[in-house]
Design a protein around this motif. Structure first.
Motif, mmCIF file in Angstrom:
data_model
loop_
_atom_site.group_PDB
_atom_site.id
_atom_site.type_symbol
_atom_site.label_atom_id
_atom_site.label_comp_id
_atom_site.label_asym_id
_atom_site.label_seq_id
_atom_site.Cartn_x
_atom_site.Cartn_y
_atom_site.Cartn_z
ATOM 1 N N HIS A 113 -17.973 44.353 -59.503
ATOM 2 C CA HIS A 113 -16.724 45.460 -58.546
ATOM 3 C C HIS A 113 -15.362 44.485 -58.095
ATOM 4 O O HIS A 113 -14.394 45.647 -58.385
ATOM 5 N N PHE A 114 -15.544 43.226 -57.858
ATOM 6 C CA PHE A 114 -14.895 42.604 -56.951
ATOM 7 C C PHE A 114 -14.163 41.581 -58.292
ATOM 8 O O PHE A 114 -13.056 40.989 -58.054
ATOM 9 N N ASP A 115 -15.049 40.807 -58.880
ATOM 10 C CA ASP A 115 -14.986 40.109 -59.749
ATOM 11 C C ASP A 115 -15.725 40.188 -61.154
ATOM 12 O O ASP A 115 -17.067 40.200 -61.261
ATOM 13 N N PRO A 116 -14.961 41.413 -62.076
ATOM 14 C CA PRO A 116 -15.680 41.978 -63.127
ATOM 15 C C PRO A 116 -16.444 40.357 -64.219
ATOM 16 O O PRO A 116 -17.001 40.671 -64.622
ATOM 17 N N SER A 117 -16.129 39.918 -63.815
ATOM 18 C CA SER A 117 -16.452 38.970 -65.818
ATOM 19 C C SER A 117 -17.283 37.355 -64.537
ATOM 20 O O SER A 117 -17.725 36.805 -65.147
ATOM 21 N N LEU A 118 -17.079 38.137 -63.508
ATOM 22 C CA LEU A 118 -18.336 37.118 -62.089
ATOM 23 C C LEU A 118 -17.844 35.391 -62.611
ATOM 24 O O LEU A 118 -18.702 34.515 -62.037
ATOM 25 N N GLU A 119 -16.498 35.136 -62.626
ATOM 26 C CA GLU A 119 -16.205 34.266 -62.622
ATOM 27 C C GLU A 119 -15.753 32.747 -61.925
ATOM 28 O O GLU A 119 -16.109 31.457 -61.772
ATOM 29 N N LEU A 120 -15.644 34.095 -60.409
ATOM 30 C CA LEU A 120 -14.733 33.367 -59.257
ATOM 31 C C LEU A 120 -16.253 32.682 -58.030
ATOM 32 O O LEU A 120 -16.082 31.720 -57.450
ATOM 33 N N GLY A 121 -17.316 32.669 -58.032
ATOM 34 C CA GLY A 121 -18.544 32.368 -57.971
ATOM 35 C C GLY A 121 -18.785 33.106 -55.871
ATOM 36 O O GLY A 121 -18.926 33.257 -56.123
ATOM 37 N N VAL A 122 -17.274 32.628 -55.152
ATOM 38 C CA VAL A 122 -17.211 32.408 -53.837
ATOM 39 C C VAL A 122 -15.933 33.274 -54.144
ATOM 40 O O VAL A 122 -15.063 33.364 -54.672
#
Length: 142
Positions: A113-122
């Motif tokens: 929801h916050f990071d659709p690509s899951l690239e940020l990690g944190v």
């Protein structure tokens, strides 16, 4: 009683139900699946099985009291999580010894929801506030 995904929640109603000061810190994603683990995921602190497809999170162990306990078999606890201009209600169904600076571990659906690509990690600068009451429907707010 709040509604979320089905009918939408008015943001001010959720903010009014938030109890206490917001906790600010970083969020990361957790996935306790390991090779050889049984299908459906391991049990969380609440006794539920980990499910990456629901709106759920694990709070830092030393914040357990602020979130009303999070105990095996007890009624679920809920929180309002705010980050990157978005808000979501999550069920707090687990606790853990998170890394320094992190206050909450989001399951996969919530993190997407916050990071659709899951690239940020944190995700930094996340605000988490306990919600009073037991009958929230987890999901996006607003």
């Amino acid at each position: 009683v709040a509604r979320s995904e089905v009918c939408g929640v008015h943001s001010s109603a959720v903010v009014d139900a938030a109890s206490g000061e917001a906790i600010v810190g970083a969020a990361s994603m957790y996935n306790p699946f390991k090779p050889g683990k049984e299908e459906g995921g391991p049990n969380t602190a609440s006794g539920e099985r980990y499910d990456p497809s629901v709106w759920a999170a694990a709070i830092k162990t030393d914040l357990r009291r602020k979130f009303g306990g999070v105990q095996f078999g007890a009624r679920p606890k809920y929180a309002l999580v705010e980050a990157v201009g978005k808000k979501v209600i999550v069920k707090i169904n687990d606790v853990g010894p998170l890394r320094p600076g992190r206050i909450i571990d989001l399951n996969e659906r919530t993190m997407r929801h916050f990071d659709p690509s899951l690239e940020l990690g944190v995700i930094d600068d996340v605000r988490v506030r306990p919600l009073s009451g037991d009958y929230w429907v987890p999901g996006p707010v607003g």
